[in-house]
Design a protein around this motif. Structure first.
Motif, short mmCIF file in Angstrom:
data_model
loop_
_atom_site.label_atom_id
_atom_site.label_comp_id
_atom_site.label_asym_id
_atom_site.label_seq_id
_atom_site.Cartn_x
_atom_site.Cartn_y
_atom_site.Cartn_z
N ARG A 20 37.08 84.84 44.32
CA ARG A 20 36.72 84.41 43.45
C ARG A 20 35.64 82.95 43.81
NH1 ARG A 20 40.04 86.64 39.90
NH2 ARG A 20 41.63 84.91 39.38
N LEU A 21 36.74 82.60 45.08
CA LEU A 21 35.96 80.93 44.77
C LEU A 21 35.14 80.85 46.17
CD1 LEU A 21 39.19 78.95 44.73
CD2 LEU A 21 37.27 79.33 43.20
N ARG A 52 37.49 70.49 54.46
CA ARG A 52 36.33 69.37 53.75
C ARG A 52 35.64 68.54 54.71
NH1 ARG A 52 40.18 65.96 52.08
NH2 ARG A 52 40.55 67.03 50.19
N THR A 95 40.02 75.20 48.26
CA THR A 95 41.17 75.76 48.00
C THR A 95 41.29 77.47 47.60
OG1 THR A 95 40.31 74.39 46.12
CG2 THR A 95 41.95 75.87 45.32
N GLU A 99 38.11 79.54 37.71
CA GLU A 99 37.75 80.43 38.56
C GLU A 99 38.89 80.83 39.56
OE1 GLU A 99 34.20 80.42 40.62
OE2 GLU A 99 32.75 79.17 39.47
N LEU A 100 39.96 80.16 40.18
CA LEU A 100 41.40 80.70 40.72
C LEU A 100 41.99 81.69 40.35
CD1 LEU A 100 42.79 80.49 43.59
CD2 LEU A 100 44.01 78.92 42.32
N GLY A 101 42.05 81.10 38.62
CA GLY A 101 42.80 82.23 37.65
C GLY A 101 43.54 82.00 37.21
N LEU A 102 44.42 80.45 37.86
CA LEU A 102 45.06 79.60 37.66
C LEU A 102 45.86 79.17 36.14
CD1 LEU A 102 47.86 78.53 38.84
CD2 LEU A 102 46.95 76.52 39.40
N GLU A 158 44.66 78.40 49.61
CA GLU A 158 45.35 79.23 48.97
C GLU A 158 46.14 80.90 50.85
OE1 GLU A 158 46.28 80.21 45.45
OE2 GLU A 158 45.71 78.14 46.42
N LEU A 206 52.13 82.91 42.28
CA LEU A 206 52.18 83.07 40.96
C LEU A 206 51.14 84.39 41.14
CD1 LEU A 206 50.58 80.10 39.97
CD2 LEU A 206 52.78 80.94 39.30
N THR A 228 35.17 71.68 46.83
CA THR A 228 36.53 71.90 46.31
C THR A 228 37.24 72.90 46.36
OG1 THR A 228 36.07 70.49 45.50
CG2 THR A 228 38.02 71.70 44.82
N ILE A 282 36.56 72.78 37.22
CA ILE A 282 35.96 73.99 38.02
C ILE A 282 37.02 75.23 38.71
CG2 ILE A 282 34.02 75.03 38.53
CD1 ILE A 282 32.94 72.77 37.60
N THR A 283 37.44 74.35 39.66
CA THR A 283 38.06 75.24 40.67
C THR A 283 38.95 76.49 40.56
OG1 THR A 283 37.55 74.05 42.14
CG2 THR A 283 39.50 75.58 43.56
N GLY A 294 42.61 85.20 43.94
CA GLY A 294 41.54 83.94 43.36
C GLY A 294 40.63 83.55 44.88
N ALA A 316 35.86 69.38 39.33
CA ALA A 316 35.44 69.38 40.75
C ALA A 316 37.12 70.86 40.37
CB ALA A 316 34.79 69.39 41.91
N VAL A 317 37.82 69.77 40.35
CA VAL A 317 39.10 70.67 40.82
C VAL A 317 39.20 71.65 39.39
CG1 VAL A 317 41.65 70.03 40.31
CG2 VAL A 317 40.54 68.52 41.99
N GLU A 320 41.96 66.20 45.41
CA GLU A 320 41.36 66.81 45.08
C GLU A 320 41.14 67.88 45.64
OE1 GLU A 320 39.96 65.11 49.21
OE2 GLU A 320 38.90 63.12 48.34
N ILE A 321 42.49 68.53 45.77
CA ILE A 321 42.15 70.02 45.38
C ILE A 321 43.70 70.27 44.76
CG2 ILE A 321 41.22 71.57 47.32
CD1 ILE A 321 43.66 72.30 47.64
N VAL A 322 43.30 71.35 43.53
CA VAL A 322 44.98 71.84 43.19
C VAL A 322 44.78 73.09 42.98
CG1 VAL A 322 46.06 71.99 40.70
CG2 VAL A 322 44.90 69.84 41.22
N GLY A 323 45.97 73.85 44.19
CA GLY A 323 45.76 75.15 43.99
C GLY A 323 46.93 75.89 43.50
N SER A 324 47.09 76.94 43.42
CA SER A 324 48.30 77.15 43.23
C SER A 324 49.78 77.26 43.17
CB SER A 324 48.43 79.01 43.18
OG SER A 324 48.80 79.23 44.47
N VAL A 339 31.80 70.50 43.96
CA VAL A 339 32.37 71.79 43.38
C VAL A 339 32.21 72.95 44.78
CG1 VAL A 339 32.18 73.72 42.40
CG2 VAL A 339 31.53 71.17 41.04
N LEU A 385 47.87 84.83 42.54
CA LEU A 385 45.74 84.68 42.56
C LEU A 385 45.90 84.42 44.16
CD1 LEU A 385 46.62 82.08 39.82
CD2 LEU A 385 45.75 84.11 39.57
#
Lengths: 124, 135
Positions: free
Chosen positions: B111-112, B25, B43, A92-95, B47, B102, B39, A88-89, B108, A85-86, A53-57, B36, B104
């Protein structure tokens, strides 16, 4: 200790990440995957992240690392099933995931791996 | 800003980050954030939690459901007693890291979310606040 199973299909390894991984699990996966590539002479690694559901750095870095390590071991890594959604995120995260090939689903991912292996064979 | 609900727990190890993601969540869904936006806020929180652990040597996180002039949001506040951020401008720059990451995390995450604030005192610790409002 929870472990992510690594399945072998022909000359490919399939990893389907079905749980929210904490850091140690991600590092273990990286380690066991590189070991398995060598043990099985795998040419391709398919990582299914459709359940994530999420992928972070942190996970992003893990995917980058796996792709780099498998490349050094002469295997192609393809990440499949990223949720919209992942995606898009992540942007924006810049990854960025340089060196990580992606496909929409497992079928297309396997095709992509097959093509990459065949291309490599032609140039050899 | 009114606080409807609040929950605080420590973030010290990786499992705490997993729990944080679950709590954020649940609250994001409860106030009706889009998939979105859910998420994004999960995220961002994840972070910053990692920063709290890696750089702040662990701390506490407070998750709140807040409202102001009729709109609701999820607010997450991270507080640690770590070394603090020496160069805030650099810390908020993409790709800057003093660890092995990284670079971010802060930039990062900013921005979210809709609101983002970092207050840090060298030698005393850092407080990061983020809010995602329901659109």
């Amino acid at each position: 200790m929870e472990q992510i199973p690594i399945l072998r299909i022909g000359d490919c390894l399939l990893v389907s990440i079905q749980v929210d991984m904490h850091d140690r699990m991600a590092i273990n996966l990286q380690d066991s995957l590189t070991t398995r590539i060598v043990e099985t002479n795998a040419r391709g690694v398919l990582i299914d992240i459709s359940a994530l559901e999420i992928v972070g750095s942190f996970i992003g870095r893990m995917l980058n690392n796996i792709a780099s390590m498998s490349r050094v071991l002469d295997a192609v890594t393809v990440v499949v099933g990223m949720r919209p959604a992942v995606a898009i995120t992540l942007v924006e995260l810049g990854l960025e995931l340089p060196g990580v090939k992606t496909a929409l689903n497992v079928d297309r991912g396997l095709l992509l791996i097959r093509r990459q292996i065949d291309d490599g064979a032609e140039h050899a | 800003m009114n606080v409807e609900k609040t929950l605080t727990f420590p973030v010290k190890i990786g499992e705490d980050v997993v729990r944080l993601r679950q709590v954020v969540r649940a609250e994001a869904i409860a106030i009706g954030l889009s998939l979105v936006d859910q998420t994004k806020v999960i995220t961002a929180a994840s972070e910053i939690a990692r920063n709290t652990i890696d750089y702040g040597k662990g701390g506490d996180v407070t998750i709140e459901v807040v409202n102001t002039s009729g709109r609701r949001g999820v607010k997450v506040v991270f507080a640690d007693n770590g070394p603090g951020i020496v160069d805030m401008e650099k810390a908020l720059t993409d790709g800057y890291t003093t660890g092995g990451g990284l670079g971010l995390g802060l930039s990062g995450a900013k921005r979210l979310v809709n609101e983002f604030d970092v207050k840090s005192t060298v030698g005393h610790g850092t407080v990061v606040t983020l809010i995602r409002w329901k659109a």
